[in-house]
Design an enzyme around this catalytic site. Structure first.
Site, PDB file in Angstrom:
ATOM      1  N   TYR A 849      60.865  69.708  15.150  1.00  0.00           N
ATOM      2  CA  TYR A 849      60.619  70.670  14.091  1.00  0.00           C
ATOM      3  C   TYR A 849      60.922  70.516  12.600  1.00  0.00           C
ATOM      4  O   TYR A 849      60.550  70.816  11.814  1.00  0.00           O
ATOM      5  CB  TYR A 849      61.550  71.906  14.187  1.00  0.00           C
ATOM      6  CG  TYR A 849      60.996  72.540  15.581  1.00  0.00           C
ATOM      7  CD1 TYR A 849      59.750  73.297  15.708  1.00  0.00           C
ATOM      8  CD2 TYR A 849      61.820  72.620  16.708  1.00  0.00           C
ATOM      9  CE1 TYR A 849      59.531  73.946  16.863  1.00  0.00           C
ATOM     10  CE2 TYR A 849      61.363  73.076  18.039  1.00  0.00           C
ATOM     11  CZ  TYR A 849      60.057  73.985  18.142  1.00  0.00           C
ATOM     12  OH  TYR A 849      59.660  74.418  19.036  1.00  0.00           O
ATOM     13  N   LEU A 850      61.983  69.294  12.356  1.00  0.00           N
ATOM     14  CA  LEU A 850      62.173  68.905  10.964  1.00  0.00           C
ATOM     15  C   LEU A 850      61.481  67.851  10.657  1.00  0.00           C
ATOM     16  O   LEU A 850      61.466  66.628  11.317  1.00  0.00           O
ATOM     17  CB  LEU A 850      63.687  68.560  10.862  1.00  0.00           C
ATOM     18  CG  LEU A 850      64.607  69.824  11.351  1.00  0.00           C
ATOM     19  CD1 LEU A 850      65.886  69.398  11.113  1.00  0.00           C
ATOM     20  CD2 LEU A 850      64.138  71.094  10.560  1.00  0.00           C
TER      21      LEU A 850
END
Length: 890
Positions: A849-850
């Protein structure tokens, strides 16, 4: 191993009732004669970042709701659980981010590639090229699709933009490499090579000089952080104790797809594909004749098929799985099915699980583990070498003439399904998979791989629009399993970059989307109002969309599948969420919401049972269809990735970190990562041994303080004036006399043990050389000297004066105290960071997600080695992100 399962959801606007039946299990003995107490289920995971359920969830209440029920006010704060907004940053005009410089992460030796070809890079200025491999004309495309591209000698030269031919790909030039000189290849993509990734120097000054000269940048040799004398590209490199073991090979040019514009167009993924299939586990080897489980106190003579399944359970009888009633029930039912086909050879009828004693098999397995552990280092090395040689051909494939690594080439062995969280099928038998179950995907005209066990493939296809190499369906949940390329491959890298670029693209649309759903929060059409409310939660709380679940699946929910029991209203504007999310992780959050959202939830809950769907007019399929109309390619997961990355970017930017130490910078980074992990509900259960391990860490911290205290006492004996200096004031408040005695006794025991090992090693060497052995009196003298030293330490207690074994000048003692003080501060920060992260899984958000470019840019700005934050796996997975510019923003 990646899984895939999908089901079409209904767009029907009628309320969806959800059954809430629980699977009842029985307590069974685990083989040791005791009836286990049922405990909370634990997850089995190969990944330390796999989150585990950390708190029980109360059973649902089947109450009719005529009016909303308001909970009493809670003191819990919700500030950390709400997503934080950030002003949009400038977007790149293309998904292809300029990334100059060399990357060794995906380097493969030229001699090892079939055809010994090299991929040529064509840097695309327009972004995603129509040609997947970056070649501009027909002849170039022909070269790209050839399985044996021609070699090209590396020459040191400077290419200008005006001097490049249109019909030739732009090739990044390298420093000259001597043909006679063999070099070692550094490849983080190869798990057998232990050398760490070479740290790349900051390139801002170089780029400024190149921009001023107007020339195309040369490929300058890079120096590693650890040794400035070792060149990262082409020159010999040394690894700790490994230089004789590594083969000297010629370096092959890396396929830099991110420079070549090969980002994929969503259709054709490859032109040629050749591989050796999958590696099946070895067949079952029956237990020795004297090892038999017992039934009703008597030996049970099992057939190999039934014995294998019994062994699966026997290996787990002292784990939490064997204490779980559902696990035991499912295992025994499946084992009885096997026993019907393969009954015991002595005619025994197995009917009751309570009469089964698996401990003899368990003890045999434990003995075999002990034997393996007792193997010499050379024996273990030979065993690993044989295993690596067996697997070697399955680890790579030829994709468009390039040698690329395969990720999960091993077929899962049979066993018992562990499940995640409170899964209703945990304990079920996973069947052995054979060639007849597997579909192979290869290119046209290439040899069909031969299975390493008898049988023929289920099917052989040639689909170049997909990226998997093999697929099969597992029997427990009916999920599709796939074999993909490794995380560091070009196809995986392209997929990751496109995913994060899609999330960045959302910044251009998010204000309009938010405005639209805020208007629809008051819509007179109930379906639109419900959909707008789900979008509000997905945007503000980063909730997953969620799918409908069958009765035989774990009762986990997402935003669209929330039931009334999962949401409680608390005046004036708080909502309390309490449900099981993905992997049966409890999601508990008390958050303030907009008054209209609060009002909507109250309306949605009216005249419904607790088990009724909260959003009965919304489905995941319908929601995603609406999101597609807002922005092409937009899904609930894109929102989640966007919120995670933009929140992470903002949290990092809030910390100036001027004059901060390296550990302070790492703590600031991990704190931001933790906040995002909490936002995404990436939690795990604190390890059972956490407090025990933390006590060891605290003891080590006190040990550093002890060393500093002794140095202070040495300094005081040299000059009593130092006692008045505040810098050398007492900082050992957590060290008392009893602890000092215990610590010194432990130090003495370690020193004696060390002396005994050294003595034994010296005698072994003397014996090999045919010389006289050292006498035991020599060892006694060494031990007596150690005891004398620690006796002197005991006499120094309470005097605040001490002496060193070897005298040092006063300035050296002062310097040593200063270094220890800094070390103690850094160690304290590590302790805090470790304790705060005991229930948060940082890796999941970092992997999925990052945007990795946020980390790469932050590391360059704050001069932090990226290896401190990215594991070797992530360095291999995100080579395209590591070369991002220092001022890059999500």
């Amino acid at each position: 191993m990646p899984m895939s399962s999908a089901s079409d959801l209904s767009d029907d606007d009628r309320p969806l009732g959800a059954s809430n039946g629980a699977t009842n299990g029985r307590h069974h003995p685990n083989g040791n004669g005791h009836v286990p107490v049922q405990q909370a289920p634990s997850s089995s995971s190969d990944d330390e970042d796999m989150p585990l359920s950390s708190a029980p969830v109360p059973p649902p209440r089947m109450l009719k709701r005529k009016k909303p029920i308001y909970a009493e006010s809670s003191s819990e704060s919700s500030e950390d659980d709400t997503p934080l907004a950030s002003s949009p940053a400038k977007l790149a005009t293309s998904a292809a981010i300029p990334m100059p410089g060399a990357v060794q992460a995906t380097t493969l030796p030229a001699s090892s590639a079939k055809g010994k070809g090299k991929a040529k890079n064509n840097v695309s200025k327009a972004g995603v090229s129509d040609d997947e491999y970056g070649e501009g004309d027909a002849s170039a495309r022909k070269r790209a699709t050839s399985s044996k591209p021609a070699k090209k000698k590396l020459k040191q030269e400077t290419a200008t933009a005006s001097g490049s031919d249109d019909d030739k790909p732009t090739v990044t030039k390298k420093a000259p490499v001597s043909r006679k000189r063999k070099v070692k290849v550094e490849s983080d993509a190869d798990p057998s090579i232990k050398k760490p990734l070479v740290k790349k120097p900051r390139a801002s000054k170089v780029k400024k000089e190149e921009a001023a000269s107007g020339e195309e940048p040369k490929k300058a040799p890079k120096k590693s952080r650890k040794s400035k004398n070792e060149e990262a590209n082409g020159s010999p490199t040394k690894g700790k104790g490994k230089k004789k073991e590594k083969k000297e090979e010629e370096e092959e040019e890396v396929f830099r797809w991110w420079d070549a514009g090969a980002h994929g167009d969503g259709s054709v993924k490859w032109q040629t594909l050749e591989h050796h299939g999958v590696l099946f586990p070895p067949p079952y080897e029956p237990l020795p004749a004297n090892v038999k489980m017992k039934y009703n106190g008597k030996d049970l003579d099992l057939s190999p098929a039934a014995e294998e399944v019994a062994g699966f359970y026997a290996a787990l009888i002292e784990s939490d799985h064997a204490q779980d009633a559902t696990f035991n029930k499912n295992f025994f039912e499946d084992w009885l099915t096997v026993l019907k086909t393969h009954p015991p050879r002595d005619g025994t009828k197995v009917a009751k699980f309570e009469l089964c004693d698996f401990r003899p098999i368990f003890e045999y397995f434990e003995a075999e583990k002990a034997k393996k552990k007792a193997m010499t280092a050379q024996e273990k090395k030979d065993l690993k070498k044989a295993k690596d040689e067996q697997e070697l051909k399955y680890t790579t494939c030829l994709l468009d003439g390039r040698k690329e690594k395969i990720g999960n080439f091993r077929v899962e062995p049979p066993g018992l399904f562990r499940g995640r969280g409170d899964h209703p099928k945990k304990g079920a038998l996973k069947y052995r998979v054979g060639p007849k179950d597997i579909t192979i995907n290869i290119g046209h005209g290439v040899p069909i791989p031969v299975p390493n066990m008898p049988g023929k493939w289920k099917e052989v296809i040639h689909d170049n629009t997909v990226t998997w190499l093999a697929t099969w369906t597992e029997n427990v949940n009916g999920n599709h399993k796939y074999v993909f390329l490794a995380a560091g491959s070009s196809l995986k890298g392209q997929s990751d970059m496109l995913k994060f670029e899609k999330a960045r693209e959302l910044k251009k649309h998010v204000d309009r989307i938010r405005q639209n759903y805020n208007v629809e929060l008051k819509s007179k059409v109930m379906a639109d109002r419900q959909r707008a409310t789900t979008m509000y939660f997905i945007d503000k709380l980063a909730l997953r969309a969620g799918n409908e679940k069958g009765e035989d699946e774990a009762d986990t929910v997402g935003c669209c599948s929330l039931r009334c029991q999962h949401v409680t209203l608390e005046a004036p504007n708080f909502i309390i969420f309490d449900f099981l999310g993905k992997d049966s992780i409890r999601y508990y959050n008390r958050v303030p919401v907009e008054p209209q959202v609060f009002k909507n939830i109250r309306i949605f809950k009216e005249n419904k049972f607790d088990s009724d769907s909260l959003f009965d007019r919304v489905t995941t399929a319908g929601l995603n269809k609406h999101l597609q109309s807002e922005m092409k390619g937009l899904t609930a997961k894109v929102f989640r990735t966007f919120n995670a990355s933009i929140t992470f970017q903002r949290l990092l930017d809030e910390n100036t970190l001027e004059n901060a130490t390296l550990q302070e910078k790492l703590n600031a980074y991990n704190k931001a990562n933790r906040e995002v992990a909490i936002l995404c509900n990436h939690r795990k259960t604190a390890p059972k041994t956490h407090e025990q391990s933390m006590e060891k860490v605290r003891d080590k911290h006190r040990g550093l303080k002890y060393d500093r205290m002794k140095l202070r006492h040495v300094l005081f004996k040299m000059d009593k004036e130092y006692r008045k200096n505040a810098e050398y004031a007492d900082d050992e408040s957590d060290i008392d006399d009893d602890w000092i005695v215990t610590h010194e006794e432990a130090l003495k025991a370690k020193e004696i043990e060390k002396a005994e090992r050294k003595f034994a090693k010296e005698n072994e060497k003397l014996q090999e050389e045919g010389k006289d052995l050292l006498q035991d009196s020599e060892l006694r003298e060494r031990i007596a000297e150690i005891e004398s030293e620690f006796k002197a330490l005991a006499e120094e207690r309470g005097t605040q004066e001490a002496e060193l074994k070897k005298e040092r000048p006063e300035d050296k003692v002062v310097e040593a105290i200063s270094k220890l003080t800094e070390k103690i501060k850094a160690f304290k920060l590590q302790m805090i960071d470790r304790d705060e992260g005991k229930e948060v899984a940082l890796g999941t958000s970092k992997i999925n997600y990052l945007d990795p470019r946020i980390t790469a840019s932050w590391c360059k700005i704050h001069d932090v080695p990226v290896e401190k934050l990215f594991s070797k796996t992530l360095l291999v997975k995100f080579p395209w992100a590591l070369e991002v510019e220092e001022d890059w923003k999500f």
